[in-house]
Design an enzyme around this catalytic site. Sequence first.
Site, PDB file in Angstrom:
ATOM      1  N   LEU A 128      15.559 -28.294  27.099  1.00 18.47           N
ATOM      2  CA  LEU A 128      14.699 -27.197  26.637  1.00 18.47           C
ATOM      3  C   LEU A 128      15.129 -25.886  27.299  1.00 18.47           C
ATOM      4  CD1 LEU A 128      12.105 -26.136  25.206  1.00 18.47           C
ATOM      5  CD2 LEU A 128      10.814 -26.848  27.229  1.00 18.47           C
ATOM      6  N   GLY A 134      13.318 -20.102  31.242  1.00 18.48           N
ATOM      7  CA  GLY A 134      12.848 -21.187  32.114  1.00 18.48           C
ATOM      8  C   GLY A 134      11.363 -21.389  31.897  1.00 18.48           C
ATOM      9  N   TRP A 159      19.801 -27.020  33.321  1.00 20.20           N
ATOM     10  CA  TRP A 159      18.957 -27.916  34.133  1.00 20.20           C
ATOM     11  C   TRP A 159      18.712 -29.237  33.413  1.00 20.20           C
ATOM     12  CZ3 TRP A 159      19.531 -25.346  38.275  1.00 20.20           C
ATOM     13  CH2 TRP A 159      19.391 -23.959  38.307  1.00 20.20           C
ATOM     14  N   GLY A 346      13.038 -33.503  66.067  1.00 21.07           N
ATOM     15  CA  GLY A 346      14.483 -33.324  65.862  1.00 21.07           C
ATOM     16  C   GLY A 346      15.072 -34.418  65.000  1.00 21.07           C
ATOM     17  N   GLU A 369       9.908 -29.416  35.036  1.00 14.20           N
ATOM     18  CA  GLU A 369       8.879 -29.759  34.024  1.00 14.20           C
ATOM     19  C   GLU A 369       7.644 -28.856  34.177  1.00 14.20           C
ATOM     20  OE1 GLU A 369       8.466 -33.720  32.618  1.00 14.20           O
ATOM     21  OE2 GLU A 369      10.540 -34.221  33.105  1.00 14.20           O
TER      22      GLU A 369
HETATM   23  N1  COS Z   1       0.129 -29.923  23.858  1.00 11.83           N
HETATM   24  C1  COS Z   1       0.144 -29.640  22.540  1.00 11.83           C
HETATM   25  N2  COS Z   1       0.538 -28.464  22.041  1.00 11.83           N
HETATM   26  C2  COS Z   1       0.899 -27.518  22.902  1.00 11.83           C
HETATM   27  C3  COS Z   1       0.915 -27.743  24.297  1.00 11.83           C
HETATM   28  C4  COS Z   1       0.518 -29.002  24.758  1.00 11.83           C
HETATM   29  N3  COS Z   1       0.504 -29.289  26.070  1.00 11.83           N
HETATM   30  N4  COS Z   1       1.326 -26.605  24.902  1.00 11.83           N
HETATM   31  C5  COS Z   1       1.565 -25.718  23.928  1.00 11.83           C
HETATM   32  N5  COS Z   1       1.321 -26.287  22.734  1.00 11.83           N
HETATM   33  C6  COS Z   1       1.466 -25.659  21.431  1.00 11.83           C
HETATM   34  C7  COS Z   1       0.418 -24.551  21.296  1.00 11.83           C
HETATM   35  O1  COS Z   1      -0.787 -25.034  20.775  1.00 11.83           O
HETATM   36  C8  COS Z   1       1.106 -23.606  20.351  1.00 11.83           C
HETATM   37  O2  COS Z   1       0.970 -24.076  19.039  1.00 11.83           O
HETATM   38  P1  COS Z   1       0.044 -23.277  17.992  1.00 11.83           P
HETATM   39  O3  COS Z   1       0.773 -21.988  17.766  1.00 11.83           O
HETATM   40  O4  COS Z   1      -0.023 -24.182  16.809  1.00 11.83           O
HETATM   41  O5  COS Z   1      -1.271 -23.083  18.674  1.00 11.83           O
HETATM   42  C9  COS Z   1       2.570 -23.717  20.710  1.00 11.83           C
HETATM   43  O6  COS Z   1       2.717 -24.987  21.344  1.00 11.83           O
HETATM   44  C10 COS Z   1       3.016 -22.640  21.645  1.00 11.83           C
HETATM   45  O7  COS Z   1       2.223 -22.716  22.802  1.00 11.83           O
HETATM   46  P2  COS Z   1       1.823 -21.415  23.634  1.00 11.83           P
HETATM   47  O8  COS Z   1       1.337 -20.347  22.696  1.00 11.83           O
HETATM   48  O9  COS Z   1       0.923 -21.836  24.738  1.00 11.83           O
HETATM   49  O10 COS Z   1       3.279 -20.951  24.171  1.00 11.83           O
HETATM   50  P3  COS Z   1       3.680 -19.966  25.319  1.00 11.83           P
HETATM   51  O11 COS Z   1       4.943 -19.317  24.919  1.00 11.83           O
HETATM   52  O12 COS Z   1       2.522 -19.104  25.714  1.00 11.83           O
HETATM   53  O13 COS Z   1       4.085 -20.945  26.536  1.00 11.83           O
HETATM   54  C11 COS Z   1       3.777 -22.237  28.521  1.00 11.83           C
HETATM   55  C12 COS Z   1       3.205 -21.733  27.192  1.00 11.83           C
HETATM   56  C13 COS Z   1       4.056 -21.114  29.491  1.00 11.83           C
HETATM   57  C14 COS Z   1       2.710 -23.150  29.069  1.00 11.83           C
HETATM   58  C15 COS Z   1       5.083 -23.024  28.208  1.00 11.83           C
HETATM   59  O14 COS Z   1       6.127 -22.147  27.856  1.00 11.83           O
HETATM   60  C16 COS Z   1       5.537 -23.880  29.346  1.00 11.83           C
HETATM   61  O15 COS Z   1       5.031 -24.974  29.545  1.00 11.83           O
HETATM   62  N6  COS Z   1       6.518 -23.388  30.129  1.00 11.83           N
HETATM   63  C17 COS Z   1       7.175 -24.212  31.125  1.00 11.83           C
HETATM   64  C18 COS Z   1       8.306 -24.907  30.462  1.00 11.83           C
HETATM   65  C19 COS Z   1       8.694 -26.135  31.185  1.00 11.83           C
HETATM   66  O16 COS Z   1       7.878 -26.945  31.592  1.00 11.83           O
HETATM   67  N7  COS Z   1       9.983 -26.296  31.303  1.00 11.83           N
HETATM   68  C20 COS Z   1      10.517 -27.397  31.981  1.00 11.83           C
HETATM   69  C21 COS Z   1      11.520 -28.055  31.116  1.00 11.83           C
HETATM   70  S1  COS Z   1      12.082 -29.531  31.844  1.00 11.83           S
HETATM   71  S2  COS Z   1      13.230 -28.921  33.291  1.00 11.83           S
END
Ligand code: COS
Length: 387
Positions: A128, A134, A159, A346, A369
Amino acid sequence: MTWTLHDLTEEQREIQGLARDFAQREVAPYAAELDHESRFDPAIVKKLGEVGFLGMLLPEEYEGLGLETSTYLIALEEIAAVDASTAVLMSVHNSLPTQMILRFGSTEQKDRLLRPMARGELLGAFALSEPEAGSDAAALTTQAVRDGDDWILTGTKSWVTSGSHADVIIAMARTDTREERKGARGIGAFIVTPDLPGFHVGKKEDKLGLRSSPTVQLNFDGMRVPAANVLGDPHLGFVYAMKSLDAGRLGIAAQAIGIARAALDASTSYAAERRQFDAPIRDFQAIQFKLADMSTRISAGRALLHLAAQAKDRGANVKQACSMAKLFASETAMFCTNQAVQIFGGYGYVKDYPVERYFRDAKVTEIYEGTSEIQRIVIARELYAHD
Ligand code: COS
């Protein structure tokens, strides 16, 4: 003796015993050496597959063990308590690619991939993040352009756990670049295999911890992916990834609890043996209080983790619960490993004992994650979600 969550069911006790034996036999003898050499041993994939640990959440029809989430997490804790690098391979494979194919894949995709993945013949990965995307994962820029029966993918994913050895990578790429589709919508999830033309394994990261788990960049250079490898709706890949990350975060929480427990176990043993001022150091309250705090946080973290897992299996919305479990468990891992190094003094700072490895391994649980800051955002947003 630490208070445990609840009486385990017979099945849970059996799986816990199996995982404990496996970890002692197949993982413990090599963990420190592989960490020291920063080397991944691919033989572990086959061994995990043989005991069913790469299909723990898959139904029996796909040759999985068909376990409840809690039971899977109990096994994961046992592996992580011995080696966090092996645990992350298991966590990613079981929680992300296999679950994404199971939940969102076509019958053909499930039939083609899930059985060999459960057997450990095909290792899974999840792609992702990107160099510039990130925490703001929806800002990803890898492009997917339709060309006849194929999609052409161009971009860099970063990553990627197990990425250099994975056979099935679920990679997110932007399928719709129109202005109004920017952001979370208009992203597809693609089943990527290393044989595709244009697939390249890029930079291998030189990490602080989890040194025997390979983390790499993947470069897609006009990579041609057959349309049959698109998972579900080509514009909903980000939502699929987010839904799957809920479960992924439980895996990381179990990994963190395993690391924290290893740090506590090492500390209680050491405190009983190590003598200063004519007494074992466990006789001193300064040490007892550290052990008490570690033990309490581990029990609380484990309880939160399994409450979230049980709610997930009941079909509840567990977005907030998973983030809480991951946040608390990862901070517990960092707290406990820090205390462990302090108790060892130590000797905790050198490689003669494993606590310095636990300390290095713990840190990433607060990062990958979803960082602790992202978990707090998810938790806080959910407080207002139903207003
Ligand atoms: N379960 C179900 N649906 C989800 C969800 C979840 N946990 N989180 C988000 N969604 C859905 C939302 O409902 C939205 O859909 P709708 O437009 O139909 O409502 C869509 O996904 C986008 O979600 P959102 O608007 O919350 O997106 P954002 O861009 O605001 O991002 C965060 C939200 C910051 C929480 C997200 O980008 C995130 O988790 N970032 C961290 C990424 C991560 O964990 N990376 C690690 C990868 S592995 S190294």
